[in-house]
Structures are given as structure tokens and as C-alpha cells.
Design a protein around this motif. Structure first.
Motif, PDB file in Angstrom:
ATOM      1  N   LYS A   1      28.752  28.085   9.580  1.00  0.00           N
ATOM      2  CA  LYS A   1      29.242  26.846  10.161  1.00  0.00           C
ATOM      3  C   LYS A   1      30.549  27.099  10.916  1.00  0.00           C
ATOM      4  O   LYS A   1      31.359  27.928  10.513  1.00  0.00           O
ATOM      5  N   LYS A   2      30.750  26.350  11.993  1.00  0.00           N
ATOM      6  CA  LYS A   2      32.006  26.424  12.712  1.00  0.00           C
ATOM      7  C   LYS A   2      33.049  25.555  11.995  1.00  0.00           C
ATOM      8  O   LYS A   2      32.753  24.424  11.615  1.00  0.00           O
TER       9      LYS A   2
ATOM     10  N   VAL B   1      36.402  23.370  11.824  1.00  0.00           N
ATOM     11  CA  VAL B   1      37.096  22.471  12.759  1.00  0.00           C
ATOM     12  C   VAL B   1      38.380  21.949  12.134  1.00  0.00           C
ATOM     13  O   VAL B   1      38.388  21.501  10.984  1.00  0.00           O
TER      14      VAL B   1
ATOM     15  N   ILE C   1      31.198  15.005  12.820  1.00  0.00           N
ATOM     16  CA  ILE C   1      31.110  16.140  11.894  1.00  0.00           C
ATOM     17  C   ILE C   1      30.148  15.830  10.748  1.00  0.00           C
ATOM     18  O   ILE C   1      29.361  16.679  10.322  1.00  0.00           O
TER      19      ILE C   1
ATOM     20  N   TYR D   1      28.866  22.245  11.388  1.00  0.00           N
ATOM     21  CA  TYR D   1      30.322  22.199  11.412  1.00  0.00           C
ATOM     22  C   TYR D   1      30.869  21.789  10.045  1.00  0.00           C
ATOM     23  O   TYR D   1      30.234  21.027   9.311  1.00  0.00           O
TER      24      TYR D   1
ATOM     25  N   LEU E   1      32.538  19.574  21.062  1.00  0.00           N
ATOM     26  CA  LEU E   1      32.290  20.475  19.937  1.00  0.00           C
ATOM     27  C   LEU E   1      31.114  21.406  20.210  1.00  0.00           C
ATOM     28  O   LEU E   1      31.178  22.610  19.936  1.00  0.00           O
TER      29      LEU E   1
END
Length: 380
Positions: free
Chosen positions: A2-3, A5, A22, A29, A265
Motif C-alpha cells: 500500500k502507498k 499517505v 482513503i 492506500y 493520489l
């Protein structure tokens, strides 16, 4: 993986809507960091719900187990410097976002930016940092996101002009003399967007669009002569790009900030969103009007600030910011806002912006000149 943030300004309107996005895209994310200036109760609630690793707050916070808590005036800037986040969402309002932006750029990653003032005031400092560290700016503002997307349809040398659209706020059909008696309730009743108090006021005065003119020049590196504004009350067409062959590419959707947030995003990928789909047959007519530079002096001043360069964009922003504070404090009237900015603009002695201190000095001078305007008005 997962990214991760980080959202700087998570308790504001953009921050809250980013968290909605999100939550929808939780498979892709996750929240790493969150920051807020004053709403510590909501910040703590967000941190627990999204399992944040680090949070930043101006005010002290307690009772958050397994979360690293940064406090103090520079806490958001410190969090912005943390390279563990893959994406930083810059949703802090005002010039206070400039230092966090410069810190985030040093990580060389993506910054989804919803703050106009840091770009308007940061100018060459931001550009130099982007080149040095290789960071990527993706705009969140609906108008700039629209331009960003429309520019993907041609080469830079093929662009004839960028066309920013403006709702016109609640008063664009009124004559200047009819605005003297408008109430604050009327000012804050935006016809299409649900926004914070300051940006809603800026929409009514058109200073919001003036800031966007300068912001577009900073983001996309086009001069003032290639940036136009059209009044579009329905807020369906968020902006357009006209190409040399006469083709105009427009970005359209129902007014919903979650769309440009999600695109910032996920770019260059698109995924299903929370936004209601646009059905043009239900919208009916779309109307456009040329923006009158004499009627909306905020636009005229913005072009002048962009062309003059130096500290003038900083003064444009700072004077408007201070005038808005005085308006909300009941010290000046609605029509005094543009007069106060013009007063500061006429009396400012231009200089180059070589450092953050130069920018802050110009901002301070803008505030001082607006206070001087208000004091003189009070004596009459």
C-alpha cells in the motif's frame, strides 16, 4: 504494498474528504501521518480510526498509544520532512503551508497540493526545490486539476490558452454599487460549492480566482497572456485548454472535491470513485460569461501581480488574507476588501524573493498596509 499517505491539514474540508477517499481505496492506500493546527479532538479521532503512525499538532496531545506525536508551531513542517510517506497531501491553508511544502519537496516524492498560497508566494523557491529534489506536484484544486488533465491531450507548444472557470460566487450578476449592503450570510452562501469560510469569501470577491491565475502560471509555466477566466455559474466545467487548431478540451463533473483528490493520489490511473456521475441531460444548459476586469478588480490586480513579479504576488495574497480577517472581524466592509488590497499594492516597494524570510517580510508588509488602510478608514 500500500502507498503511505500523509495529510497535512487533515481536519479541514480537503483533509476530511481525502480521508473519505482513503477509506474507499483502503486496499491501495494507508495513512502514515496526519496534522492539524487546533482541532486536536478530531485529529485524535482520525489518528485512531486510520491507524496513523505519526501526527503533528500545534497544541499538546495525550492518550494516543503507539502513535508518535509531534507538537509545536513547526510540527507540520517536521512531519512533512518525514520520508516514510509516499504521498503528501498539502491541505494546510494560507502561507503557513510554504515551509511544509518546501520540506516535503526534499523527499523527492509526490505532493498532492490543495494550497494556492504556497505556490503563489513560493515562486522561484518552490521551482528551484522541485528541480533539485525531483519531487512531483499534482494539483487538487478542481480548476488546476482540470487544466492538468486537459494538458495531457496535446503538446505544450500546441497550447493557445488555459481557461479557468469561476462560479462567480453569489454576486456576479450584481452591479458594484449593489454590493455595499450585502450581509455576511449572503457572502457565505455559495451557490454550488460547500467550502470553508475564507475560500467562500474569496469566491465572492473573486480573489480566489485571482490566486488561481497566479497558481496556474506557477504550476504549468505559462504567462499571464495565455491564462483567461470565464464565469460559469453551474460549476460543471472545471476548466479548459484551448489548442492552436481551435480545439477546446474541457474537464467536466458534478462539483465534488473528492474527484480531484482521488486523481491526485492515483494519477495516472483512474478508479471508481464516491462522486455521483455527471448526466448532462439532467444538467440542461451550461452558460459562460466573460469576466469583467473592471467589475472584478481582484482579477485585474492578479494579472498585475503576476506580470510585476518579485514580491507582488506575496502582497496580493497577504493583503487579501489580512483584509478577510478584518472583514470577518467586522472592521471593514465587503467592498473594502478589494480596496484594501489595491491600497497595499500601490504602496508596496517591490523586491526580489530570494528566501523564505524575504517572502515573510513581504507578507508582513502587506498585512501592515491593510491595517493602515483600515485605520485611515476608521478615522473618516
Amino acid at each position: 504494498m500500500k502507498k503511505r499517505v500523509t495529510i497535512l491539514g487533515s481536519t479541514g474540508s480537503i483533509g476530511r474528504q481525502t480521508l473519505e477517499v482513503i477509506a474507499l481505496l483502503s486496499d491501495e492506500y494507508e495513512i502514515y501521518g496526519l496534522s492539524a493546527s487546533s482541532n486536536v479532538e478530531l485529529l485524535a479521532e482520525q489518528a485512531k480510526r486510520f491507524s496513523a503512525k505519526r501526527i503533528a499538532s500545534v497544541k499538546p496531545m495525550e492518550g494516543l498509544n503507539n502513535i508518535d506525536v509531534l507538537t509545536g508551531e513547526d510540527s507540520a513542517s517536521e512531519l512533512a520532512r518525514d520520508a516514510n510517506a509516499d504521498i503528501v497531501v498539502l491541505a494546510i491553508s494560507g502561507i503557513a503551508a510554504l515551509k511544509p511544502l518546501l520540506n516535503a519537496i526534499q523527499n523527492g516524492k509526490r505532493i498532492a497540493i490543495a494550497n494556492k498560497e504556497s505556490l503563489v508566494c513560493g515562486g522561484d523557491l518552490v521551482d528551484e526545490a522541485l528541480v533539485k529534489y525531483g519531487a512531483e506536484l499534482v494539483p487538487i484544486d478542481s480548476e488546476q486539476s482540470a487544466i492538468f488533465q486537459c494538458l495531457k491531450n496535446g503538446k505544450r507548444e500546441e497550447v493557445k490558452r488555459l481557461i479557468l472557470t469561476a462560479s462567480g460566487g453569489p454576486f456576479f450578476k450584481l452591479k458594484l454599487e449593489e454590493l455595499s449592503g450585502v450581509s455576511m450570510e449572503q457572502v457565505l452562501a455559495h451557490p454550488t460549492w460547500n467550502m470553508g469560510r475564507k475560500i467562500t469569501l474569496d469566491s465572492a470577491t473573486m480573489f480566489n480566482k485571482g490566486l488561481e491565475i497566479i497558481e496556474a502560471a506557477r504550476l504549468f509555466k505559462f504567462g499571464a497572456d495565455k491564462i483567461d477566466v470565464l464565469i460559469h455559474p453551474q460549476s460543471i466545467v472545471h476548466s479548459m485548454v484551448e489548442y492552436c487548431d481551435g480545439t477546446v478540451i474541457a474537464n467536466m463533473s458534478l462539483p465534488d472535491m473528492r474527484l480531484p483528490i482521488q486523481y491526485a493520489l492515483s494519477y495516472p490511473k483512474r478508479t471508481a470513485s464516491l462522486a455521483r456521475p455527471l448526466k448532462l441531460e439532467e444538467v440542461g444548459n451550461l452558460s459562460f460569461f466573460k469576466a469583467d476586469m473592471e467589475r472584478f478588480s481582484a482579477l485585474k490586480l492578479a494579472y498585475a501581480a503576476l506580470n510585476a513579479g518579485g514580491g507582488y504576488p506575496v502582497v496580493y495574497n497577504g493583503a487579501n488574507e489580512r483584509a478577510a480577517e478584518l472583514y470577518f472581524g467586522g472592521i471593514i466592509d465587503f467592498l473594502d476588501i478589494e480596496n484594501a488590497v489595491a491600497y497595499a499594492f500601490d504602496r508596496y516597494e517591490n523586491s526580489k524573493m530570494r528566501s523564505i524570510n524575504d517572502i515573510l517580510d513581504a507578507d508582513f508588509e502587506a498585512h501592515r498596509l491593510v491595517d493602515e488602510f483600515a485605520a485611515q478608514k476608521g478615522k473618516k
